[in-house]
Design a protein around this motif. Sequence first.
Motif, PDB file in Angstrom:
ATOM      1  N   THR A 366       0.355  -2.226 -17.378  1.00  0.00           N
ATOM      2  CA  THR A 366       1.467  -3.467 -17.638  1.00  0.00           C
ATOM      3  C   THR A 366       0.090  -4.431 -17.014  1.00  0.00           C
ATOM      4  OG1 THR A 366       2.817  -4.353 -16.662  1.00  0.00           O
ATOM      5  CG2 THR A 366       3.451  -2.652 -17.977  1.00  0.00           C
ATOM      6  N   GLY A 367      -0.783  -4.336 -17.261  1.00  0.00           N
ATOM      7  CA  GLY A 367      -1.681  -5.496 -15.806  1.00  0.00           C
ATOM      8  C   GLY A 367      -0.985  -6.251 -14.843  1.00  0.00           C
ATOM      9  N   LEU A 368      -0.244  -5.344 -13.942  1.00  0.00           N
ATOM     10  CA  LEU A 368       0.830  -6.085 -12.797  1.00  0.00           C
ATOM     11  C   LEU A 368       0.051  -5.396 -12.000  1.00  0.00           C
ATOM     12  CD1 LEU A 368       4.634  -5.579 -13.317  1.00  0.00           C
ATOM     13  CD2 LEU A 368       3.360  -7.649 -13.223  1.00  0.00           C
ATOM     14  N   ALA A 369      -0.140  -6.320 -10.833  1.00  0.00           N
ATOM     15  CA  ALA A 369      -0.994  -5.876  -9.187  1.00  0.00           C
ATOM     16  C   ALA A 369       0.304  -5.135  -8.110  1.00  0.00           C
ATOM     17  CB  ALA A 369      -1.375  -6.617  -8.410  1.00  0.00           C
ATOM     18  N   VAL A 370      -0.049  -3.883  -8.446  1.00  0.00           N
ATOM     19  CA  VAL A 370       1.238  -3.233  -7.704  1.00  0.00           C
ATOM     20  C   VAL A 370       1.074  -2.120  -6.141  1.00  0.00           C
ATOM     21  CG1 VAL A 370       2.986  -0.848  -8.077  1.00  0.00           C
ATOM     22  CG2 VAL A 370       2.480  -2.675  -9.462  1.00  0.00           C
ATOM     23  N   GLU A 371       2.015  -1.951  -5.087  1.00  0.00           N
ATOM     24  CA  GLU A 371       1.089  -2.199  -4.206  1.00  0.00           C
ATOM     25  C   GLU A 371       2.824  -0.612  -3.803  1.00  0.00           C
ATOM     26  OE1 GLU A 371      -1.397  -3.365  -2.058  1.00  0.00           O
ATOM     27  OE2 GLU A 371      -0.417  -1.245  -0.533  1.00  0.00           O
ATOM     28  N   LEU A 372       2.348   1.073  -3.681  1.00  0.00           N
ATOM     29  CA  LEU A 372       2.880   1.439  -3.745  1.00  0.00           C
ATOM     30  C   LEU A 372       3.603   2.234  -2.092  1.00  0.00           C
ATOM     31  CD1 LEU A 372       4.433   4.356  -5.315  1.00  0.00           C
ATOM     32  CD2 LEU A 372       1.986   5.095  -5.228  1.00  0.00           C
ATOM     33  N   GLY A 373       4.556   1.617  -2.038  1.00  0.00           N
ATOM     34  CA  GLY A 373       4.995   2.198  -0.812  1.00  0.00           C
ATOM     35  C   GLY A 373       5.362   4.032  -0.319  1.00  0.00           C
ATOM     36  N   GLU A 374       5.713   4.250   0.677  1.00  0.00           N
ATOM     37  CA  GLU A 374       5.844   5.354   1.222  1.00  0.00           C
ATOM     38  C   GLU A 374       7.012   6.253   1.521  1.00  0.00           C
ATOM     39  OE1 GLU A 374       4.207   8.497   1.350  1.00  0.00           O
ATOM     40  OE2 GLU A 374       5.570   9.312   2.703  1.00  0.00           O
ATOM     41  N   GLY A 375       8.121   6.800   0.477  1.00  0.00           N
ATOM     42  CA  GLY A 375       8.821   7.938   0.917  1.00  0.00           C
ATOM     43  C   GLY A 375       9.542   7.651   2.358  1.00  0.00           C
ATOM     44  N   SER A 376       8.421   8.335   3.312  1.00  0.00           N
ATOM     45  CA  SER A 376       8.612   8.608   4.524  1.00  0.00           C
ATOM     46  C   SER A 376       9.487   7.499   5.247  1.00  0.00           C
ATOM     47  CB  SER A 376       7.994   9.296   5.308  1.00  0.00           C
ATOM     48  OG  SER A 376       6.521   8.855   5.384  1.00  0.00           O
ATOM     49  N   PHE A 377       9.030   6.284   5.088  1.00  0.00           N
ATOM     50  CA  PHE A 377       9.568   5.052   5.554  1.00  0.00           C
ATOM     51  C   PHE A 377      11.384   4.709   5.493  1.00  0.00           C
ATOM     52  CE2 PHE A 377       5.105   2.173   4.990  1.00  0.00           C
ATOM     53  CZ  PHE A 377       4.333   2.728   5.888  1.00  0.00           C
ATOM     54  N   ARG A 378      11.414   3.707   7.111  1.00  0.00           N
ATOM     55  CA  ARG A 378      13.222   3.847   6.628  1.00  0.00           C
ATOM     56  C   ARG A 378      12.805   2.313   6.031  1.00  0.00           C
ATOM     57  NH1 ARG A 378      15.884   5.317  10.512  1.00  0.00           N
ATOM     58  NH2 ARG A 378      15.497   7.091  11.887  1.00  0.00           N
ATOM     59  N   LEU A 379      13.923   1.910   5.269  1.00  0.00           N
ATOM     60  CA  LEU A 379      14.444   0.556   4.942  1.00  0.00           C
ATOM     61  C   LEU A 379      13.841  -0.329   5.133  1.00  0.00           C
ATOM     62  CD1 LEU A 379      14.324   0.023   2.018  1.00  0.00           C
ATOM     63  CD2 LEU A 379      17.156  -0.268   2.468  1.00  0.00           C
ATOM     64  N   LYS A 380      13.666  -0.676   6.980  1.00  0.00           N
ATOM     65  CA  LYS A 380      13.260  -1.656   7.560  1.00  0.00           C
ATOM     66  C   LYS A 380      12.014  -1.714   7.448  1.00  0.00           C
ATOM     67  CE  LYS A 380      13.559  -4.070  11.231  1.00  0.00           C
ATOM     68  NZ  LYS A 380      12.906  -3.823  12.567  1.00  0.00           N
ATOM     69  N   LEU A 424      11.790  -4.492 -16.177  1.00  0.00           N
ATOM     70  CA  LEU A 424      11.334  -4.486 -14.855  1.00  0.00           C
ATOM     71  C   LEU A 424       9.375  -5.074 -14.844  1.00  0.00           C
ATOM     72  CD1 LEU A 424      11.558  -4.321 -12.220  1.00  0.00           C
ATOM     73  CD2 LEU A 424      10.387  -1.856 -12.117  1.00  0.00           C
ATOM     74  N   ALA A 425       9.199  -5.192 -16.116  1.00  0.00           N
ATOM     75  CA  ALA A 425       7.672  -5.088 -16.056  1.00  0.00           C
ATOM     76  C   ALA A 425       7.523  -7.161 -16.289  1.00  0.00           C
ATOM     77  CB  ALA A 425       6.385  -4.766 -17.259  1.00  0.00           C
ATOM     78  N   VAL A 426       8.742  -7.484 -17.413  1.00  0.00           N
ATOM     79  CA  VAL A 426       8.569  -8.448 -18.575  1.00  0.00           C
ATOM     80  C   VAL A 426       9.126  -9.543 -16.803  1.00  0.00           C
ATOM     81  CG1 VAL A 426       9.268  -9.924 -19.411  1.00  0.00           C
ATOM     82  CG2 VAL A 426       8.477  -8.353 -20.575  1.00  0.00           C
ATOM     83  N   PHE A 427      10.437  -9.143 -16.200  1.00  0.00           N
ATOM     84  CA  PHE A 427      10.939  -9.374 -15.485  1.00  0.00           C
ATOM     85  C   PHE A 427       9.916 -10.302 -13.789  1.00  0.00           C
ATOM     86  CE2 PHE A 427      12.836  -9.971 -10.644  1.00  0.00           C
ATOM     87  CZ  PHE A 427      13.779 -10.736 -11.256  1.00  0.00           C
ATOM     88  N   LEU A 428       9.078  -8.474 -13.727  1.00  0.00           N
ATOM     89  CA  LEU A 428       7.824  -9.089 -11.996  1.00  0.00           C
ATOM     90  C   LEU A 428       6.745 -10.016 -12.504  1.00  0.00           C
ATOM     91  CD1 LEU A 428       7.683  -5.579 -11.067  1.00  0.00           C
ATOM     92  CD2 LEU A 428       9.125  -7.606 -10.058  1.00  0.00           C
ATOM     93  N   ALA A 429       7.117 -10.220 -14.094  1.00  0.00           N
ATOM     94  CA  ALA A 429       5.103 -10.952 -14.461  1.00  0.00           C
ATOM     95  C   ALA A 429       5.739 -12.367 -14.227  1.00  0.00           C
ATOM     96  CB  ALA A 429       4.998 -10.296 -15.845  1.00  0.00           C
ATOM     97  N   GLU A 430       7.303 -12.548 -14.534  1.00  0.00           N
ATOM     98  CA  GLU A 430       7.438 -13.987 -15.219  1.00  0.00           C
ATOM     99  C   GLU A 430       7.460 -14.689 -13.678  1.00  0.00           C
ATOM    100  OE1 GLU A 430       9.465 -16.956 -16.213  1.00  0.00           O
ATOM    101  OE2 GLU A 430       9.457 -15.446 -17.079  1.00  0.00           O
ATOM    102  N   PRO A 431       6.868 -15.861 -13.716  1.00  0.00           N
ATOM    103  CA  PRO A 431       6.686 -16.619 -12.683  1.00  0.00           C
ATOM    104  C   PRO A 431       7.240 -17.026 -11.827  1.00  0.00           C
ATOM    105  CG  PRO A 431       5.271 -17.820 -14.650  1.00  0.00           C
ATOM    106  CD  PRO A 431       5.967 -16.397 -14.864  1.00  0.00           C
ATOM    107  N   ASN A 432       8.025 -18.217 -13.063  1.00  0.00           N
ATOM    108  CA  ASN A 432       9.488 -18.513 -11.986  1.00  0.00           C
ATOM    109  C   ASN A 432      10.615 -18.069 -12.844  1.00  0.00           C
ATOM    110  OD1 ASN A 432       7.751 -21.070 -11.885  1.00  0.00           O
ATOM    111  ND2 ASN A 432       7.920 -20.931 -14.332  1.00  0.00           N
ATOM    112  N   ARG A 433      11.527 -16.829 -11.830  1.00  0.00           N
ATOM    113  CA  ARG A 433      12.419 -15.967 -11.826  1.00  0.00           C
ATOM    114  C   ARG A 433      13.292 -16.445 -10.452  1.00  0.00           C
ATOM    115  NH1 ARG A 433       8.251 -12.821 -10.729  1.00  0.00           N
ATOM    116  NH2 ARG A 433       8.566 -12.071  -8.260  1.00  0.00           N
TER     117      ARG A 433
END
Length: 434
Positions: A366-380, A424-433
């Motif tokens: 949809t054009g969003l810039a996304v960083e993909l995390g890693e499931g072995s990380f703890r939430l913190k 989700l895509a629309v929500f993340l693209a909304e600058p003033n959410r």
Amino acid sequence: MTTLKAVRGTRDLLPPETALWNRIEAVARAVFARYNFGEIRTPIFEDTSLFARGVGEETDIVSKEMYTWEDRARAQSEKSQSLTLRPENTAGVVRAYIEHKLGETGQLQKLYYIGPQFRRERPQKGRYRQFFQIGAEVIGPPSAGSESPLRDAEVLEMLATLLDELGITGWTLHLNSVGSSADRARYNEALRAALEPIAHTMCADCQRRAVTNPLRVLDCKVPEDQPIIEKLPRIADHLDPESQQHFAAVTAALDAAGVPYTLNHRLVRGLDYYTRTTFEFTHGGLGAQNAILGGGRYDGLSEALGGPRAPGIGFAIGEDRLVLTLQAQEPDQNSAPRQAADAYIAPLGEAMNAAALSLARELRHTGLAVELGEGSFRLKKSFEAADKTARCIVILGEDELQSGILTVKDFSTGTQTKVPRAELAVFLAEPNRG
Ligand code: AMP
């Protein structure tokens, strides 16, 4: 083992600085497009004789600075050949003009290039062994108007526009005419004669140049030599009437367009192929290497390379120096934080990694810039990583996957929101959410 480093005079360009390089190139391409130039890409290495003939055997570039090697034949049908990494791009462009018979179109060829050049110079700030040039050439048969002073003025006006649009303030355009090759030959002799009785009082370089290439004396920067050089004959007094008229027409057109310039009778430039108009743009913020760009007319170059008569004019901008100038003008250019991604997706556990990749794919499409995390990380750890790289974190666990409701935390506001996957895509693209 010794650690390997980039070779002396070469450098790695890293983010975020590369963003500035890309911005400069985008502005240049946009300006060239408005002046109806098209891009040319020539090879990075060429037959050595192209530069020997096109740039000139006597120049510093050809006599001292080229990276040249003997390319051995690999088959009986091949000959070994002397090759050279291009030290500049004009000779390559004119070679391509001749090779592809572009003159036969009868049209002016307006070509620009962006790319690395190589010279074995003494490295210092603003001077490298691999550096980048942004350049352009206007070349064509005389019937297409390629000799017209209007072409010179248009190219200079384009450069003023480009530097202004890049936001470079305080540049100076230095302008001169070196006349026809006959004018230059006469002037060279006048200089040689004038230098003969006085050269012994000058620096060692000037003593040598007075004999080998008197024009180069005008480049001397040694303070003690300056009063002597100022009294030497000037090229303006050796121009034939046609070259005088040509130059007067260039300056008249620049005056009419309101492009400011300074006449600089010592600007003879380092390459042999220049005729008539020569120019340089300098900037005070650059220190010793203060030339941002240089160029000029080269009416005899095509013929010197065995091609048809094809007068032309061109320039090369030192992109490294544009970057240095902009960094000096706006010191925070480099320290600016990296552009944050719109979202960081944090898979909860390695089992969620694959589902996280498909969510990332969905959002990136949809054009969003996304960083993909890693499931072995703890939430913190995921939160810490997300905070450094993105504006929001999206948590993806088994529950979220089943329910289709995702939790999004916005780092700027601190708010946490539950969002259906379809929105989700629309929500993340909304600058003033939030
Ligand atoms: P030239 O091709 O020598 O006319 O150079 C045109 C422009 O390229 C100069 O005004 C500089 O801005 C840039 N330039 C030339 N040589 C170097 C170098 N060794 N390192 C960085 N920039 C250079």
